[in-house]
Design an enzyme around this catalytic site. Structure first.
Site: not given
Ligand code: NAP
Length: 290
Positions: A58, A102, A125
């Site tokens: 990412k 994450q 996200d």
């Protein structure tokens, strides 16, 4: 892959590259106009090898797109309170436009509490309850990246969900559930199947489905014989050995459109994350200038 496959491939790799190019152009334009370079903060707890790889990928994609990434690495023993503190600080930092935690984080951490420490305007996200609610009500906000990427793929291949029967297999908060909500918002008739769905009912639902979204996490779980001829098959699953949740060879013989694994949904997830990061930077920059 058999040579008898009739389905057309939905090429997520190419579409993602185009989306990243567009995103990079928007990032460059924002930086030129305002001197603000979009910045994504990535937060990693512990050293799980898969998570380390995902974050590295990412960050590398961010760099290519002209997005700055600020990486925060925390030890595996980090407590919920400490993680919430880090995410709260990043939420308040005007130099950070998007935040990615994450996950999964360690089992000793209250993941929901951590997600909720992310300011909704930086939740690129799409993991907070605020983002989920906005998506469900059709309000502006950020969608969870994989379902968001799936909708972009459907649009790129002119698949209009309106009036179609969609079956989503899996109902996780980050994937199955929001994928179904987004299809519902586009006027599909949506059925969710999950681990409590009897196998015969799953099979019956799939056989009627115009659109199938597989989000289970079990290799080749969905057999081609359950795919309705001409159906659109979106395989979000990613299992060891680069294998999806759909048995690709047999499904491709019946489907009209199908995503490969890899190269289907996966690249769209990261591309959507980058695009939403630039959206966040644009909005925050406009709000700051107002
Ligand atoms: P998850 O949280 O483990 O959820 C799996 C879902 O599958 C659950 O809702 C579960 O039902 C359902 N399920 C399990 N067994 C089933 C069965 N026998 N019949 C029907 N449904 C069943 O997984 P996830 O995070 O949603 O991920 C799903 C897959 O997508 C994984 O392969 C993951 O690697 C992949 N993924 C890919 C991307 C990408 O960028 N391409 C991103 C995220 C995830 P219950 O709710 O009843 O337990």
């Amino acid at each position: 892959m058999t040579t008898t496959a009739a389905a057309r491939l939905m090429d997520g790799g190419s579409l993602a590259r185009r989306l990243v190019e567009e995103t990079a152009a928007r990032a460059a334009d924002l930086t030129r106009r305002t001197a603000v370079q979009p910045c994504l903060a990535t937060v990693l707890v512990g050293e799980d090898p898969a998570s380390v790889t995902y974050v590295r990928m990412k960050r590398a994609r961010c760099e290519k797109a002209g997005i700055r990434s600020r990486h925060v690495e925390l030890p595996a023993a980090t407590t919920t309170e400490e993680l919430v503190g880090v995410l709260t600080d990043l939420s308040r930092d005007p130099g950070v436009h998007g935040i990615l935690l994450q996950h999964p984080v360690g089992p000793h951490i209250d993941e929901r509490a951590a997600f909720e420490a992310i300011a909704p305007e930086k939740d690129v996200d799409g993991v907070t309850t605020s983002s989920f609610a906005s998506m469900s009500f059709g309000l502006p906000g950020f969608v969870s990246c994989t379902p968001g990427g799936i909708m972009r793929l459907l649009d790129a291949y002119d698949v209009d969900p309106a009036g179609k029967r969609a079956v989503v297999v899996g109902r996780s908060a980050i994937l199955g559930k929001p994928a179904g909500m987004l299809l519902l918002a586009r006027n599909a008739t949506v059925t969710y199947c999950h681990s409590y769905t009897p196998a015969a009912e799953l099979s019956a639902a799939l056989r009627e489905a115009d659109i199938v979204v597989a989000a289970v996490g079990r290799p080749r779980f969905i057999a081609g014989e359950d795919i309705k001829p001409g159906a659109v098959v979106v395989d979000a699953g990613y299992n060891e050995g680069n294998v999806g949740d759909v048995d690709f060879d047999s499904a491709a013989e019946r489907a009209g459109l199908i995503t490969p694994v890899p190269g289907g949904v996966g690249p769209m997830t990261i591309a959507t994350l980058l695009s939403q990061t630039v959206d966040a930077a644009e909005r925050q920059s406009a709000a700051g200038a107002a």
